[in-house]
Write an enzyme that holds these catalytic residues in place. Structure first.
Site, short mmCIF file in Angstrom:
data_model
loop_
_atom_site.label_atom_id
_atom_site.label_comp_id
_atom_site.label_asym_id
_atom_site.label_seq_id
_atom_site.Cartn_x
_atom_site.Cartn_y
_atom_site.Cartn_z
N HIS A 274 54.45 -16.59 9.93
CA HIS A 274 54.62 -15.37 10.18
C HIS A 274 54.95 -14.52 8.83
CE1 HIS A 274 55.37 -13.13 14.24
NE2 HIS A 274 54.66 -12.59 13.38
N ASP B 144 57.56 -13.09 19.95
CA ASP B 144 57.91 -14.43 19.07
C ASP B 144 59.24 -14.80 19.87
OD1 ASP B 144 58.75 -16.00 17.09
OD2 ASP B 144 58.01 -14.76 15.54
N HIS C 277 61.54 -16.14 18.11
CA HIS C 277 62.57 -15.53 16.85
C HIS C 277 62.44 -14.10 16.36
CE1 HIS C 277 61.05 -19.81 16.38
NE2 HIS C 277 62.34 -20.13 16.43
N ASP D 190 62.93 -13.31 13.23
CA ASP D 190 62.22 -12.80 11.58
C ASP D 190 62.87 -11.64 11.12
OD1 ASP D 190 60.71 -15.14 12.46
OD2 ASP D 190 59.11 -13.99 12.80
N HIS E 174 59.25 -16.63 6.19
CA HIS E 174 58.68 -16.49 7.69
C HIS E 174 59.91 -15.86 8.67
CE1 HIS E 174 58.92 -20.25 9.97
NE2 HIS E 174 60.20 -20.16 9.54
N ASP F 118 53.10 -14.41 17.72
CA ASP F 118 53.34 -16.00 17.33
C ASP F 118 53.39 -16.66 18.47
OD1 ASP F 118 55.08 -18.02 16.61
OD2 ASP F 118 56.06 -17.05 14.99
N ASP G 89 54.94 -19.57 19.00
CA ASP G 89 56.09 -20.05 19.40
C ASP G 89 56.72 -19.43 20.58
OD1 ASP G 89 57.73 -18.29 18.03
OD2 ASP G 89 58.14 -19.54 16.49
N GLU H 189 50.96 -18.99 13.41
CA GLU H 189 51.90 -20.40 13.73
C GLU H 189 50.93 -21.18 14.58
OE1 GLU H 189 54.50 -20.99 11.86
OE2 GLU H 189 55.36 -19.15 11.24
#
Length: 301
Positions: free
Chosen positions: A99, A124, A126, A128, A141, A228, A230, A273
């Site tokens: 990312h 995402d 996360h 970031d 990332h 992303d 994930d 990712e």
């Protein structure tokens, strides 16, 4: 519509290698054919950066921003390409990579849309949104969106052009479920909007979708979708570097892409990712191709 596929096989920004093979996995999953079936013209521009081809063993002088030099150089190249494509009125589809490539994508879009209000849908697990002051891992990332919003070290904040690339008040997250303490505080200070997994459970996904669409309609002219893999639950998307249980299911992700397509404001997308080393029969890449297709207009009926 002309869709420019910009491959950026960069994986220096993350903890685990393998996402550099993500663009190849998406090619094998039929990304070009899928887009052409929708009536779009595909312009394939594989990214052959000498920076990526080199092997960097030394993570650099700053342990809080590992591999800063190769990431900054590669993302500057990407920003130049995205700028050119978006300025021409075509659709940049950036395939990562980790990312950290968002640094280049957003820098290019910012330069192309100087007179427009750019919004970012960040899907995402996360945030970031770390900086060198808050990061635990030092992996870039996890710092890319904060830097794009004007927070962090100069080398990232001023990538391609000086200053922030997107107003944090025009950033909307969906699917977040893993935030560092300092990162969370900075996100609140910056004023980003977050629809976490808990919000989805509490409000219902359809209600979250309504709020997301209102968010962009009320404050933005164009929207970039940064997806992303994930963000999806690892039980259905195993091929990603930082899996976190309790993610979006496949139907929710498909509906989200369909609703964003109907918004009529999406100007660009990046998918990051995808890690085929961790994948099972390329299932995560195939899923990514379907999600891209939904954003570009594919419908069940």
């Amino acid at each position: 519509m002309n869709v420019h596929i910009l491959e950026m096989p960069l994986d220096y920004g993350g903890r685990r290698h393998g996402s550099d093979m993500g663009p190849s996995a998406l090619r094998l999953a039929g990304i070009r054919q899928k887009i052409e079936e929708l009536g779009h013209t595909v312009v394939a521009e594989q990214h052959h950066s000498e920076i990526i081809a080199q092997e960097y063993v030394d993570p650099g002088k700053n342990p809080k921003a590992k591999y800063l030099e190769p990431i900054a150089r590669a993302c500057t190249d990407l920003a130049r390409e995205v700028h050119s494509v978006a300025e021409s009125g075509d659709f940049p589809l950036v395939l990562g990579g980790d990312h950290s490539i968002a640094l280049g994508t957003l820098a290019g879009l910012h330069s192309a849309y100087k007179d427009k209000r750019l919004g970012v849908l960040y899907i995402d697990a996360h945030g970031d949104f770390n900086t060198t002051e808050t990061t635990i891992s030092g992996n870039i990332h996890g710092e890319c969106l904060a830097a794009s919003a004007g927070y962090g070290i100069d080398e990232l904040v001023n990538l391609y052009t000086p200053g922030k690339k997107v107003d944090p008040e025009n950033i909307c997250y969906v699917g977040v479920r893993d935030l560092d303490r300092g990162e969370k505080a900075l996100m609140r200070e910056a004023g980003v909007t977050v629809f976490s997994i808990s919000d989805i459970d509490r409000l219902g996904f359809s209600e979250v979708l309504k709020k997301v669409k209102i968010f962009f309609k009320s404050r933005c002219d164009v929207v970039h979708v940064s997806f992303d893999m994930d963000s999806l639950d690892p039980s259905i998307a195993p091929g990603t570097g930082l899996p976190v249980p309790g993610g979006l299911n496949y139907r929710e992700a498909l509906l989200l892409m369909e609703e964003m397509s109907s918004l009529g404001m999406v100007c660009s997308m990046e998918v990051v990712e995808v890690n085929p080393i961790l994948d099972v029969r390329n299932e995560t890449a195939v899923m990514a191709v379907t999600l891209i297709a939904r954003l570009l207009g594919e419908k069940i009926f």
